[in-house]
Motif scaffolding. Structure first.
Motif, PDB file in Angstrom:
ATOM      1  N   PRO A   3       3.716 -13.900  -4.117  1.00 51.43           N
ATOM      2  CA  PRO A   3       3.589 -15.206  -4.762  1.00 51.43           C
ATOM      3  C   PRO A   3       2.444 -16.068  -4.233  1.00 51.43           C
ATOM      4  N   GLU A   4       2.168 -15.985  -2.936  1.00 48.29           N
ATOM      5  CA  GLU A   4       1.160 -16.875  -2.356  1.00 48.29           C
ATOM      6  C   GLU A   4      -0.220 -16.687  -2.972  1.00 48.29           C
ATOM      7  N   THR A   5      -0.576 -15.456  -3.346  1.00 47.80           N
ATOM      8  CA  THR A   5      -1.897 -15.207  -3.930  1.00 47.80           C
ATOM      9  C   THR A   5      -1.830 -14.786  -5.390  1.00 47.80           C
ATOM     10  N   MET A   6      -0.618 -14.656  -5.921  1.00 50.69           N
ATOM     11  CA  MET A   6      -0.485 -14.161  -7.291  1.00 50.69           C
ATOM     12  C   MET A   6       0.260 -15.176  -8.163  1.00 50.69           C
ATOM     13  N   SER A   7       1.531 -15.019  -8.352  1.00 48.13           N
ATOM     14  CA  SER A   7       2.265 -15.835  -9.333  1.00 48.13           C
ATOM     15  C   SER A   7       2.283 -17.325  -9.011  1.00 48.13           C
ATOM     16  N   HIS A   8       2.158 -17.695  -7.727  1.00 44.60           N
ATOM     17  CA  HIS A   8       2.247 -19.106  -7.350  1.00 44.60           C
ATOM     18  C   HIS A   8       0.975 -19.600  -6.655  1.00 44.60           C
ATOM     19  N   ALA A   9      -0.130 -18.881  -6.875  1.00 47.81           N
ATOM     20  CA  ALA A   9      -1.396 -19.310  -6.293  1.00 47.81           C
ATOM     21  C   ALA A   9      -1.868 -20.633  -6.870  1.00 47.81           C
ATOM     22  N   SER A  10      -1.420 -20.975  -8.078  1.00 51.62           N
ATOM     23  CA  SER A  10      -1.840 -22.218  -8.719  1.00 51.62           C
ATOM     24  C   SER A  10      -1.171 -23.448  -8.112  1.00 51.62           C
ATOM     25  N   MET A  11      -0.140 -23.239  -7.312  1.00 49.36           N
ATOM     26  CA  MET A  11       0.471 -24.351  -6.587  1.00 49.36           C
ATOM     27  C   MET A  11      -0.358 -24.645  -5.339  1.00 49.36           C
ATOM     28  N   THR A  12      -0.389 -25.890  -4.919  1.00 46.27           N
ATOM     29  CA  THR A  12      -1.060 -26.207  -3.670  1.00 46.27           C
ATOM     30  C   THR A  12      -0.267 -25.615  -2.507  1.00 46.27           C
ATOM     31  N   SER A  38       9.449  -1.160 -12.414  1.00 47.87           N
ATOM     32  CA  SER A  38       9.591  -2.083 -11.299  1.00 47.87           C
ATOM     33  C   SER A  38       8.225  -2.580 -10.834  1.00 47.87           C
ATOM     34  N   LEU A  39       8.149  -3.896 -10.596  1.00 48.32           N
ATOM     35  CA  LEU A  39       6.931  -4.533 -10.123  1.00 48.32           C
ATOM     36  C   LEU A  39       7.209  -5.263  -8.819  1.00 48.32           C
ATOM     37  N   THR A  46       6.869 -14.274   1.857  1.00 47.10           N
ATOM     38  CA  THR A  46       7.662 -14.125   0.631  1.00 47.10           C
ATOM     39  C   THR A  46       7.105 -13.046  -0.294  1.00 47.10           C
ATOM     40  N   ILE A  47       7.985 -12.180  -0.739  1.00 46.70           N
ATOM     41  CA  ILE A  47       7.652 -11.100  -1.679  1.00 46.70           C
ATOM     42  C   ILE A  47       8.654 -11.162  -2.828  1.00 46.70           C
ATOM     43  N   ARG A  48       8.157 -10.994  -4.052  1.00 45.22           N
ATOM     44  CA  ARG A  48       9.032 -11.015  -5.227  1.00 45.22           C
ATOM     45  C   ARG A  48       9.027  -9.658  -5.917  1.00 45.22           C
ATOM     46  N   ILE A  49      10.212  -9.208  -6.293  1.00 42.99           N
ATOM     47  CA  ILE A  49      10.375  -7.913  -6.964  1.00 42.99           C
ATOM     48  C   ILE A  49      11.024  -8.115  -8.320  1.00 42.99           C
ATOM     49  N   ALA A  91       0.821  -1.216   0.000  1.00 46.83           N
ATOM     50  CA  ALA A  91       0.000   0.000   0.000  1.00 46.83           C
ATOM     51  C   ALA A  91       0.855   1.266   0.000  1.00 46.83           C
ATOM     52  N   ARG A  92       2.116   1.154   0.408  1.00 49.73           N
ATOM     53  CA  ARG A  92       2.945   2.345   0.571  1.00 49.73           C
ATOM     54  C   ARG A  92       3.932   2.591  -0.569  1.00 49.73           C
ATOM     55  N   THR A  93       4.185   1.584  -1.394  1.00 48.09           N
ATOM     56  CA  THR A  93       5.158   1.804  -2.471  1.00 48.09           C
ATOM     57  C   THR A  93       4.613   2.757  -3.524  1.00 48.09           C
ATOM     58  N   LYS A  94       5.472   3.597  -4.036  1.00 50.20           N
ATOM     59  CA  LYS A  94       5.081   4.568  -5.059  1.00 50.20           C
ATOM     60  C   LYS A  94       5.651   4.214  -6.432  1.00 50.20           C
ATOM     61  N   LEU A  95       6.828   3.608  -6.474  1.00 46.89           N
ATOM     62  CA  LEU A  95       7.475   3.271  -7.738  1.00 46.89           C
ATOM     63  C   LEU A  95       7.295   1.802  -8.108  1.00 46.89           C
ATOM     64  N   PHE A  96       7.022   0.960  -7.131  1.00 49.81           N
ATOM     65  CA  PHE A  96       6.826  -0.467  -7.379  1.00 49.81           C
ATOM     66  C   PHE A  96       5.341  -0.737  -7.534  1.00 49.81           C
ATOM     67  N   GLN A  97       4.931  -1.145  -8.725  1.00 50.08           N
ATOM     68  CA  GLN A  97       3.525  -1.449  -8.963  1.00 50.08           C
ATOM     69  C   GLN A  97       3.212  -2.875  -8.528  1.00 50.08           C
ATOM     70  N   LEU A  98       2.075  -3.037  -7.820  1.00 52.35           N
ATOM     71  CA  LEU A  98       1.653  -4.361  -7.372  1.00 52.35           C
ATOM     72  C   LEU A  98       1.053  -5.088  -8.566  1.00 52.35           C
ATOM     73  N   ALA A  99       1.849  -5.937  -9.180  1.00 47.99           N
ATOM     74  CA  ALA A  99       1.425  -6.608 -10.409  1.00 47.99           C
ATOM     75  C   ALA A  99       2.272  -7.849 -10.641  1.00 47.99           C
ATOM     76  N   GLU A 100       1.664  -8.829 -11.309  1.00 51.08           N
ATOM     77  CA  GLU A 100       2.411 -10.010 -11.723  1.00 51.08           C
ATOM     78  C   GLU A 100       3.245  -9.676 -12.962  1.00 51.08           C
ATOM     79  N   SER A 101       3.952 -10.666 -13.444  1.00 53.08           N
ATOM     80  CA  SER A 101       4.893 -10.555 -14.556  1.00 53.08           C
ATOM     81  C   SER A 101       6.209  -9.980 -14.071  1.00 53.08           C
TER      82      SER A 101
END
Length: 386
Positions: free
Chosen positions: A341-350, A336-337, A363-366, A320-330
């Motif tokens: 992973p838990e709810t976005m890029s790797h949500a398809s994993m069990t 910068s994004l 875990t957070i991915r940048i 909620a606080r980042t200004k230059l990092f957009q909350l987005a997959e890819s």
């Protein structure tokens, strides 16, 4: 690989390979050939193109370019990165067994575990950092070892030469996903890999305005098989998408240098921050695969992951606080994004598979873009401390 530019350096080939296609008007950029069909000279000869699903001049130009950059004999550009993976999975038949890492991209895991298992393929997901674990997973039905390095999102580095040595012992095919580093920073063919796949959406295109994929083959035998599958399944990318990737790849070298410069600055800040538990970046001397990454990569790339203290609530505040990092997959774009992973890029994993891979609610991915590193560091720092 095109012989015309093979003697030149990487960035020269990135700019010039696959470009000079317009003999009528001498265009300095590759034209977009939007035609779906091409007329024949007679019943047995044509210009080399008959129908765009099978081949297209713009797509062919991109394929020449990427094959040159990877050092392959041929490439097939596909509609998406997942289409590229789908293509190579059709090299196998029901009953075949494939070994892959337990911390691969979530979309790849879903395709393997949920889709191709229903078509008769079998998969084992193992710790690819342990060559003995890979060897122990081999069965009489094993046909391929799937390599993703650095892994997504924890940036574990697989020893490519060690894995391909195991594969040669048992005459297994090796396929490497080189998306995270691109051919500018990593050369899988030179370490024994047979086939390389890319999501061209990412660093090869670099501008977050197209989705695409590519399969690059080291031998003509594999190149011919892959081309047949792409044509038969209709997986080729559109001419306009090919044009966009070909436009983007010209600046791949300078962009990768900017990405990894920013990533190193961000990783070093995170590594010493009180609100960060762990940083995953092979460029840090503290990373367990640092020396391996130095040996088999030209650089450390633009991806950084970390575990935040406080888990999901702390992560939500950060986003909620980042200004230059957009909350987005890819990833791999010039901007910068940041993602979860838990709810976005790797949500398809069990949940069990994520836990086995080491992916948690912390875990957070940048994906570090090409902005000024000091601005990215300051923005992330204030977001962590807010």
């Amino acid at each position: 690989m095109s012989e015309e530019y093979s003697k030149y350096g990487f960035s020269t080939r990135a700019v010039h390979s696959g470009v000079n296609k317009d003999s009528l008007y001498n265009s300095c950029t590759t034209p977009i050939y939007t035609s779906s069909t091409y007329y024949w000279n007679d019943l047995t000869t044509n210009s080399g193109y008959d129908y765009t699903r099978s081949a297209n001049p713009t797509r062919k130009a991109l394929e020449e370019n990427i094959a040159s950059l990877e050092g392959g004999v041929g490439a097939q550009a596909t509609a998406t990165g997942m289409a590229a993976i789908t293509t190579v999975m059709h090299l196998f038949v029901p009953g075949d067994h494939i070994i892959a890492g337990n911390d691969i991209y979530g979309g790849t895991y879903r395709l393997f575990a949920d889709v191709f298992t229903k078509m008769g393929l079998r998969f084992s997901f193992v710790d690819m950092g342990n060559a003995d674990a890979v060897r122990e997973a081999i069965t009489p039905d094993t046909k391929c070892i799937w390599i993703e390095t650095p892994s997504n999102p924890l940036l574990n580095v697989v020893d490519i030469e060690a894995v391909t040595a195991v594969a040669r012992e048992r005459r297994l095919l090796t396929i490497a996903d080189n998306t995270f580093l691109s051919p500018y920073l990593q050369r899988p063919f030179e370490m024994g890999v047979d086939i390389i796949v890319h999501s061209t959406t990412k660093y090869l295109n670099g501008h977050s305005d197209v989705v695409g994929g590519c399969v690059v083959s080291k031998t003509k035998e594999h190149a011919d098989k892959v081309a047949y599958i792409v044509n038969a399944l209709g997986l080729g990318c559109s001419p306009f998408d090919a044009f966009l990737v070909l436009r983007g790849v010209k600046s791949l070298g300078p962009r990768m240098e900017a990405h990894q410069k920013g990533a190193m600055a961000v990783a070093r800040m995170l590594d010493g921050h009180a609100n960060v538990e762990k940083v995953y970046y092979p460029g840090l001397e503290s990373h367990p695969d640092h020396e391996l990454a130095k040996r088999q990569q030209k650089g450390f790339g633009g991806m950084v992951s970390f575990d935040i203290k406080g888990g999901r609530p702390a992560a939500e505040k950060l986003f909620a606080r980042t200004k230059l990092f957009q909350l987005a997959e890819s990833l791999g774009g010039i901007e910068s994004l940041i993602e979860y992973p838990e709810t976005m890029s790797h949500a398809s994993m069990t949940a069990q598979a994520r836990l086995a891979a080491g992916i948690s609610e912390k875990t957070i991915r940048i994906s570090v873009g090409i902005e000024d590193p000091q601005d990215l560091v300051a923005d992330l720092k204030q977001a962590l401390e807010g």
